[in-house]
Scaffold this motif. Structure first.
Motif, PDB file in Angstrom:
ATOM      1  N   PRO A 104      41.333  35.887  45.574  1.00  0.00           N
ATOM      2  CA  PRO A 104      41.559  34.512  46.015  1.00  0.00           C
ATOM      3  C   PRO A 104      40.129  34.005  46.361  1.00  0.00           C
ATOM      4  O   PRO A 104      39.856  32.578  46.679  1.00  0.00           O
ATOM      5  CB  PRO A 104      42.461  34.694  47.032  1.00  0.00           C
ATOM      6  CG  PRO A 104      42.548  36.131  47.261  1.00  0.00           C
ATOM      7  CD  PRO A 104      42.205  36.766  46.027  1.00  0.00           C
ATOM      8  N   VAL A 105      39.280  34.955  46.902  1.00  0.00           N
ATOM      9  CA  VAL A 105      38.003  34.601  47.819  1.00  0.00           C
ATOM     10  C   VAL A 105      36.962  34.155  46.606  1.00  0.00           C
ATOM     11  O   VAL A 105      36.294  33.239  47.030  1.00  0.00           O
ATOM     12  CB  VAL A 105      37.548  35.769  48.630  1.00  0.00           C
ATOM     13  CG1 VAL A 105      36.041  35.492  49.313  1.00  0.00           C
ATOM     14  CG2 VAL A 105      38.456  35.935  49.685  1.00  0.00           C
ATOM     15  N   SER A 106      36.760  34.663  45.671  1.00  0.00           N
ATOM     16  CA  SER A 106      35.419  34.656  44.669  1.00  0.00           C
ATOM     17  C   SER A 106      35.829  34.216  43.529  1.00  0.00           C
ATOM     18  O   SER A 106      35.623  34.923  42.250  1.00  0.00           O
ATOM     19  CB  SER A 106      34.768  35.862  44.880  1.00  0.00           C
ATOM     20  OG  SER A 106      33.548  35.955  43.997  1.00  0.00           O
ATOM     21  N   ASN A 107      36.104  32.701  43.391  1.00  0.00           N
ATOM     22  CA  ASN A 107      36.366  32.450  41.792  1.00  0.00           C
ATOM     23  C   ASN A 107      37.094  33.346  40.920  1.00  0.00           C
ATOM     24  O   ASN A 107      36.587  33.791  39.808  1.00  0.00           O
ATOM     25  CB  ASN A 107      35.178  31.944  41.141  1.00  0.00           C
ATOM     26  CG  ASN A 107      34.412  31.118  41.944  1.00  0.00           C
ATOM     27  OD1 ASN A 107      35.259  30.134  42.585  1.00  0.00           O
ATOM     28  ND2 ASN A 107      33.180  30.824  41.876  1.00  0.00           N
ATOM     29  N   PHE A 108      38.193  33.882  41.321  1.00  0.00           N
ATOM     30  CA  PHE A 108      39.130  34.867  40.649  1.00  0.00           C
ATOM     31  C   PHE A 108      38.323  36.041  40.344  1.00  0.00           C
ATOM     32  O   PHE A 108      38.401  36.802  39.184  1.00  0.00           O
ATOM     33  CB  PHE A 108      39.688  34.296  39.260  1.00  0.00           C
ATOM     34  CG  PHE A 108      40.676  33.101  39.451  1.00  0.00           C
ATOM     35  CD1 PHE A 108      42.003  33.453  39.974  1.00  0.00           C
ATOM     36  CD2 PHE A 108      40.214  31.943  38.981  1.00  0.00           C
ATOM     37  CE1 PHE A 108      43.007  32.447  40.197  1.00  0.00           C
ATOM     38  CE2 PHE A 108      41.298  30.859  39.209  1.00  0.00           C
ATOM     39  CZ  PHE A 108      42.432  30.933  39.847  1.00  0.00           C
ATOM     40  N   GLY A 109      37.684  36.769  41.334  1.00  0.00           N
ATOM     41  CA  GLY A 109      37.105  37.959  41.334  1.00  0.00           C
ATOM     42  C   GLY A 109      35.873  37.739  40.129  1.00  0.00           C
ATOM     43  O   GLY A 109      35.906  38.820  39.558  1.00  0.00           O
ATOM     44  N   GLY A 110      35.111  36.871  40.245  1.00  0.00           N
ATOM     45  CA  GLY A 110      33.950  36.851  39.595  1.00  0.00           C
ATOM     46  C   GLY A 110      34.381  36.526  37.958  1.00  0.00           C
ATOM     47  O   GLY A 110      33.874  37.167  37.022  1.00  0.00           O
ATOM     48  N   PHE A 111      35.495  35.352  37.831  1.00  0.00           N
ATOM     49  CA  PHE A 111      36.065  35.183  36.573  1.00  0.00           C
ATOM     50  C   PHE A 111      36.803  36.581  36.008  1.00  0.00           C
ATOM     51  O   PHE A 111      36.419  36.640  34.851  1.00  0.00           O
ATOM     52  CB  PHE A 111      35.228  34.473  35.367  1.00  0.00           C
ATOM     53  CG  PHE A 111      34.340  33.281  36.246  1.00  0.00           C
ATOM     54  CD1 PHE A 111      35.700  32.277  36.466  1.00  0.00           C
ATOM     55  CD2 PHE A 111      33.156  32.825  36.645  1.00  0.00           C
ATOM     56  CE1 PHE A 111      35.240  31.000  37.020  1.00  0.00           C
ATOM     57  CE2 PHE A 111      32.918  31.703  36.826  1.00  0.00           C
ATOM     58  CZ  PHE A 111      33.843  30.704  37.153  1.00  0.00           C
ATOM     59  N   VAL A 112      37.196  37.048  36.603  1.00  0.00           N
ATOM     60  CA  VAL A 112      37.949  38.303  36.220  1.00  0.00           C
ATOM     61  C   VAL A 112      37.189  39.492  35.722  1.00  0.00           C
ATOM     62  O   VAL A 112      37.587  40.600  35.836  1.00  0.00           O
ATOM     63  CB  VAL A 112      39.179  38.086  35.169  1.00  0.00           C
ATOM     64  CG1 VAL A 112      40.007  39.243  34.916  1.00  0.00           C
ATOM     65  CG2 VAL A 112      39.890  37.066  35.655  1.00  0.00           C
ATOM     66  N   PHE A 113      35.968  39.489  35.547  1.00  0.00           N
ATOM     67  CA  PHE A 113      35.053  40.372  35.110  1.00  0.00           C
ATOM     68  C   PHE A 113      34.625  41.390  36.481  1.00  0.00           C
ATOM     69  O   PHE A 113      34.960  42.440  36.221  1.00  0.00           O
ATOM     70  CB  PHE A 113      33.711  39.776  34.514  1.00  0.00           C
ATOM     71  CG  PHE A 113      33.640  39.155  33.179  1.00  0.00           C
ATOM     72  CD1 PHE A 113      34.296  39.800  32.100  1.00  0.00           C
ATOM     73  CD2 PHE A 113      33.506  37.977  33.305  1.00  0.00           C
ATOM     74  CE1 PHE A 113      34.516  39.077  30.975  1.00  0.00           C
ATOM     75  CE2 PHE A 113      33.595  37.110  31.761  1.00  0.00           C
ATOM     76  CZ  PHE A 113      34.012  37.676  30.661  1.00  0.00           C
ATOM     77  N   GLY A 114      34.170  40.966  37.307  1.00  0.00           N
ATOM     78  CA  GLY A 114      33.932  41.691  38.392  1.00  0.00           C
ATOM     79  C   GLY A 114      35.282  42.276  39.034  1.00  0.00           C
ATOM     80  O   GLY A 114      35.259  43.500  39.554  1.00  0.00           O
ATOM     81  N   PHE A 115      36.467  41.567  38.902  1.00  0.00           N
ATOM     82  CA  PHE A 115      37.754  42.175  39.615  1.00  0.00           C
ATOM     83  C   PHE A 115      37.811  43.256  38.351  1.00  0.00           C
ATOM     84  O   PHE A 115      38.506  44.438  39.132  1.00  0.00           O
ATOM     85  CB  PHE A 115      38.686  41.176  39.538  1.00  0.00           C
ATOM     86  CG  PHE A 115      39.992  41.635  39.433  1.00  0.00           C
ATOM     87  CD1 PHE A 115      40.670  42.104  40.738  1.00  0.00           C
ATOM     88  CD2 PHE A 115      40.934  41.600  38.535  1.00  0.00           C
ATOM     89  CE1 PHE A 115      41.798  42.620  40.772  1.00  0.00           C
ATOM     90  CE2 PHE A 115      42.126  42.060  38.535  1.00  0.00           C
ATOM     91  CZ  PHE A 115      42.897  42.791  39.449  1.00  0.00           C
ATOM     92  N   LEU A 116      37.917  43.200  37.345  1.00  0.00           N
ATOM     93  CA  LEU A 116      38.323  44.542  36.301  1.00  0.00           C
ATOM     94  C   LEU A 116      37.190  45.663  36.514  1.00  0.00           C
ATOM     95  O   LEU A 116      37.615  46.608  36.550  1.00  0.00           O
ATOM     96  CB  LEU A 116      38.550  43.957  34.967  1.00  0.00           C
ATOM     97  CG  LEU A 116      39.460  43.075  34.736  1.00  0.00           C
ATOM     98  CD1 LEU A 116      39.689  42.513  33.282  1.00  0.00           C
ATOM     99  CD2 LEU A 116      40.881  43.776  34.957  1.00  0.00           C
ATOM    100  N   PHE A 117      36.031  45.266  36.679  1.00  0.00           N
ATOM    101  CA  PHE A 117      35.252  46.361  36.647  1.00  0.00           C
ATOM    102  C   PHE A 117      35.173  47.005  37.939  1.00  0.00           C
ATOM    103  O   PHE A 117      35.245  48.472  38.048  1.00  0.00           O
ATOM    104  CB  PHE A 117      33.644  45.827  36.685  1.00  0.00           C
ATOM    105  CG  PHE A 117      33.132  45.785  35.409  1.00  0.00           C
ATOM    106  CD1 PHE A 117      33.269  46.474  34.220  1.00  0.00           C
ATOM    107  CD2 PHE A 117      32.327  44.558  35.006  1.00  0.00           C
ATOM    108  CE1 PHE A 117      32.771  46.569  33.120  1.00  0.00           C
ATOM    109  CE2 PHE A 117      32.107  44.371  33.640  1.00  0.00           C
ATOM    110  CZ  PHE A 117      32.148  45.316  32.882  1.00  0.00           C
ATOM    111  N   ALA A 118      35.439  46.363  39.186  1.00  0.00           N
ATOM    112  CA  ALA A 118      35.605  47.171  40.634  1.00  0.00           C
ATOM    113  C   ALA A 118      36.960  48.038  40.527  1.00  0.00           C
ATOM    114  O   ALA A 118      37.069  48.924  40.997  1.00  0.00           O
ATOM    115  CB  ALA A 118      35.549  45.961  41.623  1.00  0.00           C
ATOM    116  N   LEU A 119      38.065  47.194  39.966  1.00  0.00           N
ATOM    117  CA  LEU A 119      39.458  47.875  40.105  1.00  0.00           C
ATOM    118  C   LEU A 119      39.433  49.139  39.067  1.00  0.00           C
ATOM    119  O   LEU A 119      39.913  50.274  39.555  1.00  0.00           O
ATOM    120  CB  LEU A 119      40.470  46.887  39.349  1.00  0.00           C
ATOM    121  CG  LEU A 119      41.915  47.403  39.517  1.00  0.00           C
ATOM    122  CD1 LEU A 119      42.186  47.290  41.070  1.00  0.00           C
ATOM    123  CD2 LEU A 119      42.803  46.388  38.877  1.00  0.00           C
TER     124      LEU A 119
END
Length: 186
Positions: A104-119
């Motif tokens: 919710p904070v950062s453009n869907f987690g860096g357009f989902v790329f950052g979210f998936l990598f970090a997860l």
């Protein structure tokens, strides 16, 4: 080259590559790399201005500072996974939580790329366990207890060779010293 040509000695590059491989194998390297790579899109995209021809698309949001903090923390967690492997569980859980907060904070987690990598990196860090050192196998000339050979040729662990009290027994419960743990304070 022919069959008689001697093998070339290992060069400096091969030695460094083998050292890096050994270093990488003793820590959650890939987990740290994924967490580190997950931090960059999360902290980059809120400040990026994409150019599409003559159209400038500004992605600056009100949560730009939060995105920067989350991205920097993920980068720091990724580096700490490389150099402080004993914090792998904490760093993995923190990376997973920061990845979830980045949605919710950062453009869907860096357009989902950052979210998936970090997860994925956080999950790999939590799941990583250090390997056990290799046990050297006994040579052909050594006798192994329980593997045949002359009975009594090799004493079993904890068994003295002459049946007397061993000075290595620090428990105070050896029958040779008469204590058997009855007079211990614990």
């Amino acid at each position: 080259m022919s069959a008689e040509t001697p093998a070339a000695e290992s060069g400096q590059f091969d030695i460094r590559r083998q050292q890096f491989r050994a270093w990488r194998g003793a820590r959650p390297f890939w987990a740290g790399l994924f967490v580190l790579l997950g931090g960059f899109p999360i902290m980059y995209f809120p400040y990026a201005h994409l150019q599409l021809g003559h159209l400038t698309l500004a992605m600056a949001t009100t949560a730009g500072a939060g995105s920067l903090i989350i991205g920097v923390l993920l980068v720091v967690l990724g580096v700490s996974l490389w150099f402080q492997k004993h914090v792998r569980t904490f760093a993995g859980v923190a990376a997973i939580l920061l990845a979830l907060v980045s949605l919710p904070v950062s453009n869907f987690g860096g357009f989902v790329f950052g979210f998936l990598f970090a997860l994925i990196g956080g999950a790999m860090a939590v799941a990583w366990a250090p390997g056990e050192p290799a046990v050297p196998e006994p040579g052909a000339g050594e006798a192994v207890p329980g593997a045949g050979g002359t009975p009594g040729s090799v004493p079993l662990p904890g068994q003295g060779t002459d049946g007397v009290y061993e000075p290595n027994d620090l428990s105070g419960t050896s029958p040779a010293n008469g204590a058997n743990g009855r007079h211990s304070a614990g």
